[in-house]
Design a protein around this motif. Structure first.
Motif, PDB file in Angstrom:
ATOM      1  N   TRP A  45       0.816  -1.220   0.000  1.00  0.00           N
ATOM      2  CA  TRP A  45       0.000   0.000   0.000  1.00  0.00           C
ATOM      3  C   TRP A  45       0.847   1.266   0.000  1.00  0.00           C
ATOM      4  O   TRP A  45       0.627   2.179  -0.793  1.00  0.00           O
ATOM      5  CB  TRP A  45      -0.938  -0.003   1.207  1.00  0.00           C
ATOM      6  CG  TRP A  45      -1.812   1.223   1.298  1.00  0.00           C
ATOM      7  CD1 TRP A  45      -1.671   2.274   2.135  1.00  0.00           C
ATOM      8  CD2 TRP A  45      -2.964   1.512   0.487  1.00  0.00           C
ATOM      9  NE1 TRP A  45      -2.657   3.204   1.927  1.00  0.00           N
ATOM     10  CE2 TRP A  45      -3.469   2.759   0.915  1.00  0.00           C
ATOM     11  CE3 TRP A  45      -3.616   0.845  -0.542  1.00  0.00           C
ATOM     12  CZ2 TRP A  45      -4.589   3.357   0.348  1.00  0.00           C
ATOM     13  CZ3 TRP A  45      -4.739   1.432  -1.106  1.00  0.00           C
ATOM     14  CH2 TRP A  45      -5.207   2.675  -0.665  1.00  0.00           C
ATOM     15  N   GLU A  46       1.823   1.345   0.882  1.00  0.00           N
ATOM     16  CA  GLU A  46       2.652   2.553   0.959  1.00  0.00           C
ATOM     17  C   GLU A  46       3.498   2.727  -0.302  1.00  0.00           C
ATOM     18  O   GLU A  46       3.761   3.860  -0.734  1.00  0.00           O
ATOM     19  CB  GLU A  46       3.536   2.527   2.202  1.00  0.00           C
ATOM     20  CG  GLU A  46       2.765   2.704   3.502  1.00  0.00           C
ATOM     21  CD  GLU A  46       1.928   3.990   3.508  1.00  0.00           C
ATOM     22  OE1 GLU A  46       2.430   5.027   3.045  1.00  0.00           O
ATOM     23  OE2 GLU A  46       0.762   3.931   3.964  1.00  0.00           O
ATOM     24  N   LEU A  47       3.902   1.622  -0.913  1.00  0.00           N
ATOM     25  CA  LEU A  47       4.631   1.708  -2.179  1.00  0.00           C
ATOM     26  C   LEU A  47       3.725   2.251  -3.283  1.00  0.00           C
ATOM     27  O   LEU A  47       4.153   3.069  -4.117  1.00  0.00           O
ATOM     28  CB  LEU A  47       5.165   0.328  -2.580  1.00  0.00           C
ATOM     29  CG  LEU A  47       5.875   0.257  -3.950  1.00  0.00           C
ATOM     30  CD1 LEU A  47       7.091   1.170  -3.969  1.00  0.00           C
ATOM     31  CD2 LEU A  47       6.277  -1.192  -4.253  1.00  0.00           C
ATOM     32  N   LEU A  48       2.450   1.827  -3.280  1.00  0.00           N
ATOM     33  CA  LEU A  48       1.495   2.347  -4.257  1.00  0.00           C
ATOM     34  C   LEU A  48       1.309   3.853  -4.083  1.00  0.00           C
ATOM     35  O   LEU A  48       1.299   4.610  -5.058  1.00  0.00           O
ATOM     36  CB  LEU A  48       0.136   1.645  -4.099  1.00  0.00           C
ATOM     37  CG  LEU A  48       0.002   0.233  -4.663  1.00  0.00           C
ATOM     38  CD1 LEU A  48      -1.334  -0.373  -4.238  1.00  0.00           C
ATOM     39  CD2 LEU A  48       0.104   0.248  -6.186  1.00  0.00           C
ATOM     40  N   ARG A 254      -6.063   1.112  -8.131  1.00  0.00           N
ATOM     41  CA  ARG A 254      -5.953   0.345  -6.884  1.00  0.00           C
ATOM     42  C   ARG A 254      -6.058   1.253  -5.665  1.00  0.00           C
ATOM     43  O   ARG A 254      -6.462   0.805  -4.590  1.00  0.00           O
ATOM     44  CB  ARG A 254      -4.626  -0.420  -6.852  1.00  0.00           C
ATOM     45  CG  ARG A 254      -4.497  -1.487  -7.930  1.00  0.00           C
ATOM     46  CD  ARG A 254      -3.192  -2.246  -7.804  1.00  0.00           C
ATOM     47  NE  ARG A 254      -3.236  -3.176  -6.681  1.00  0.00           N
ATOM     48  CZ  ARG A 254      -2.155  -3.760  -6.165  1.00  0.00           C
ATOM     49  NH1 ARG A 254      -0.955  -3.482  -6.649  1.00  0.00           N
ATOM     50  NH2 ARG A 254      -2.278  -4.599  -5.162  1.00  0.00           N
ATOM     51  N   LEU A 255      -5.698   2.504  -5.829  1.00  0.00           N
ATOM     52  CA  LEU A 255      -5.746   3.454  -4.726  1.00  0.00           C
ATOM     53  C   LEU A 255      -7.093   4.151  -4.593  1.00  0.00           C
ATOM     54  O   LEU A 255      -7.577   4.395  -3.484  1.00  0.00           O
ATOM     55  CB  LEU A 255      -4.662   4.524  -4.915  1.00  0.00           C
ATOM     56  CG  LEU A 255      -3.218   4.109  -4.685  1.00  0.00           C
ATOM     57  CD1 LEU A 255      -2.276   5.177  -5.243  1.00  0.00           C
ATOM     58  CD2 LEU A 255      -2.938   3.895  -3.206  1.00  0.00           C
ATOM     59  N   LEU A 256      -7.714   4.484  -5.716  1.00  0.00           N
ATOM     60  CA  LEU A 256      -8.872   5.375  -5.723  1.00  0.00           C
ATOM     61  C   LEU A 256     -10.045   4.849  -4.899  1.00  0.00           C
ATOM     62  O   LEU A 256     -10.484   5.483  -3.932  1.00  0.00           O
ATOM     63  CB  LEU A 256      -9.318   5.640  -7.160  1.00  0.00           C
ATOM     64  CG  LEU A 256     -10.568   6.508  -7.336  1.00  0.00           C
ATOM     65  CD1 LEU A 256     -10.356   7.879  -6.721  1.00  0.00           C
ATOM     66  CD2 LEU A 256     -10.939   6.633  -8.816  1.00  0.00           C
ATOM     67  N   PRO A 365      -4.038   9.314  -0.789  1.00  0.00           N
ATOM     68  CA  PRO A 365      -3.411   8.252  -1.574  1.00  0.00           C
ATOM     69  C   PRO A 365      -2.269   8.728  -2.456  1.00  0.00           C
ATOM     70  O   PRO A 365      -1.471   7.919  -2.927  1.00  0.00           O
ATOM     71  CB  PRO A 365      -4.570   7.706  -2.419  1.00  0.00           C
ATOM     72  CG  PRO A 365      -5.512   8.854  -2.535  1.00  0.00           C
ATOM     73  CD  PRO A 365      -5.423   9.576  -1.215  1.00  0.00           C
ATOM     74  N   VAL A 366      -2.175  10.047  -2.692  1.00  0.00           N
ATOM     75  CA  VAL A 366      -1.082  10.565  -3.514  1.00  0.00           C
ATOM     76  C   VAL A 366      -0.151  11.467  -2.696  1.00  0.00           C
ATOM     77  O   VAL A 366       0.626  12.237  -3.243  1.00  0.00           O
ATOM     78  CB  VAL A 366      -1.619  11.315  -4.757  1.00  0.00           C
ATOM     79  CG1 VAL A 366      -2.206  10.334  -5.759  1.00  0.00           C
ATOM     80  CG2 VAL A 366      -2.654  12.362  -4.375  1.00  0.00           C
TER      81      VAL A 366
END
Length: 464
Positions: A45-48, A254-256, A365-366
């Motif tokens: 998740w943190e890498l994304l 995957r984040l949205l 997420p960004v």
């Protein structure tokens, strides 16, 4: 239309209904908890988040070339591309397309850019009937209200509110609060609109420079229904929606939805690359202050936003003040750093509608540094003289107190004396703090006074 009250005044009105405020708070925190569970299921998740942030950094550093690339590829695909400097030009372009085709009706799926540009009001003045087809948007449209949330537009309403609205406008059974019944009524109401309206407008979640295509993410399929049945598709997008390549799309998808509602992915992720045979497709690329924000080093990161609303769901101020307390299309923490860029004077109150707790930054997420930007906007607004006179005087007074040990000590003693012996001087409606809270019990002495008596003992223990 958005209210013209200050955030604090509008929040005061919202807070008159304590039970609704508690329900609003708990509902949004439930969504935040879903986000956390979804995020924790992804080891990377943190890498994304970091990857998405870096992709957006790359886009913002070379936005000119990516926009040119996107336009060239979109034109090759048979799409008509328009450029709009501001909301007014965007509205004029949309109206000219509708007028060209000689129609007076349009269906629209949710688009926060059109809310930002006040498109519905503009087209209504031109005699164009616009129907919002997203269920939440349609509910607030029937109530003549703006959305209170960018993902959950009607989150401020309960089932009974929706039932009453549908009874008034759609003729449903009075008092029937069953969600399935109300949803079916909305579906039947909208079906005819989809079948008879020849122009459909959608927003844009992502625009891919490499291919000239756009991606629209929805849970209800209303964008697809509108576009596939219409002769004309208009897509409105802020220029920051660009991503470089199609392979980057998977990072954002995957984040949205996980950040927005805790879903693995939106129900529909629809790609529109070219018009079908016999259809006309237009993309309107809008600036509306984005170039100015891009040129502000402290605030350009706000253009990374993918409109997931995670910052709203976690914000303690938004949850307890309601979306309608923000007099701007994009509400909550992210709206409070975007709005002053458009109009500092009008939106000077919004960066102060925050505790600066940093929760918004933690869930973004960004990786937008939202709480840092809120703090920086406060500095800018104070320096530019856009804060109320009372706040300016109070801040100058506080600066004088904090810059002098003598004055600070005297003020502390005076405050403790007043609270203890003359409580009526602070326990009144003139004191804004007292309106919402009880004043604390005064301590017998300040920490400085206590430490002067006891500090030597602690220093001796440290030296042992």
């Amino acid at each position: 239309m958005k209210n013209t009250l200050s955030h604090s005044d509008a929040a005061t009105i919202f807070n008159k209904d304590g039970k609704r405020v508690d329900w609003h708070d708990e509902t949004l925190w439930f969504v935040r908890e879903k986000r956390d569970k979804a995020a924790h299921q992804i080891p990377e998740w943190e890498l994304l988040r970091e990857t998405a942030s870096q992709i957006k950094n790359n886009v913002l550093s070379d936005i000119n070339n990516y926009l040119i690339e996107f336009e060239a590829n979109a034109l090759k695909n048979g799409i008509i591309v328009h450029w709009a400097a501001d909301g007014e030009e965007h509205n004029k372009i949309v109206h000219s397309i509708i007028e060209k085709h000689g129609v007076k009706q349009m269906v629209k799926s949710k688009s926060m850019l059109t809310e930002e540009c006040h498109l519905n009001d503009y087209l209504a003045q031109k005699g164009i009937d616009v129907i919002d087809t997203d269920l939440g948007e349609r509910i607030v449209q029937l109530r003549n209200e703006p959305p209170s949330h960018i993902v959950l537009p009607a989150i401020h309403l309960k089932k009974a509110d929706v039932s009453e609205t549908f009874h008034e406008h759609l003729g449903t059974e009075k008092g029937n609060n069953d969600p399935k019944y109300l949803t079916e009524a909305a579906r039947l109401h909208l079906r005819d609109k989809f079948l008879t309206r020849k122009v459909a407008l959608t927003g844009v979640n992502f625009a891919i420079a490499e291919t000239g295509e756009i991606v629209v993410c929805t849970n209800e399929g209303n964008a697809d229904m509108g576009v596939h049945l219409a002769d004309v598709h208009i897509a409105s997008m802020g220029f920051e929606k660009i991503i470089p390549k199609r392979k980057h799309l998977s990072v954002f998808l995957r984040l949205l939805a996980r950040s927005a509602t805790g879903q693995p992915i939106t129900t529909f992720s629809s790609h529109f690359k070219k018009p079908r045979d016999g259809q006309e497709m237009h993309i309107v690329i809008v600036d509306n202050g984005r170039s100015t924000q891009l040129g502000r080093p402290d605030f350009r990161n706000s253009l990374k936003c993918i409109r997931c609303a995670a910052c709203m769901n976690t914000c303690p101020v938004y949850r307890r003040s309601g979306g309608h307390s923000y007099h701007t299309a994009i509400v909550g923490p992210i709206g409070s750093i975007l709005a002053p860029n458009l109009d500092m004077k009008k939106n000077a109150d919004l960066p102060f509608a925050s505790t600066l707790c940093g929760s918004c930054t933690n869930v973004c997420p960004v990786k937008i540094d939202i709480h840092d930007q809120l703090y920086k906007w406060r500095q800018v607004l104070v320096k530019e003289g856009y804060t109320p006179t009372t706040k300016t005087i109070a801040l100058k007074g506080m600066a004088a107190v904090l810059s002098s040990a003598t004055i600070f000590n005297f003020a502390g003693k005076a405050g403790r004396f007043v609270i203890k012996y003359l409580p009526f001087l602070v326990n009144n409606n003139i004191n804004a703090w007292y309106k919402q809270r009880e004043m604390p019990a005064p301590p017998e002495e300040s920490f400085r006074e206590w430490y002067a008596k006891n500090g030597k003992e602690f220093k001796e223990k440290e030296n042992e």
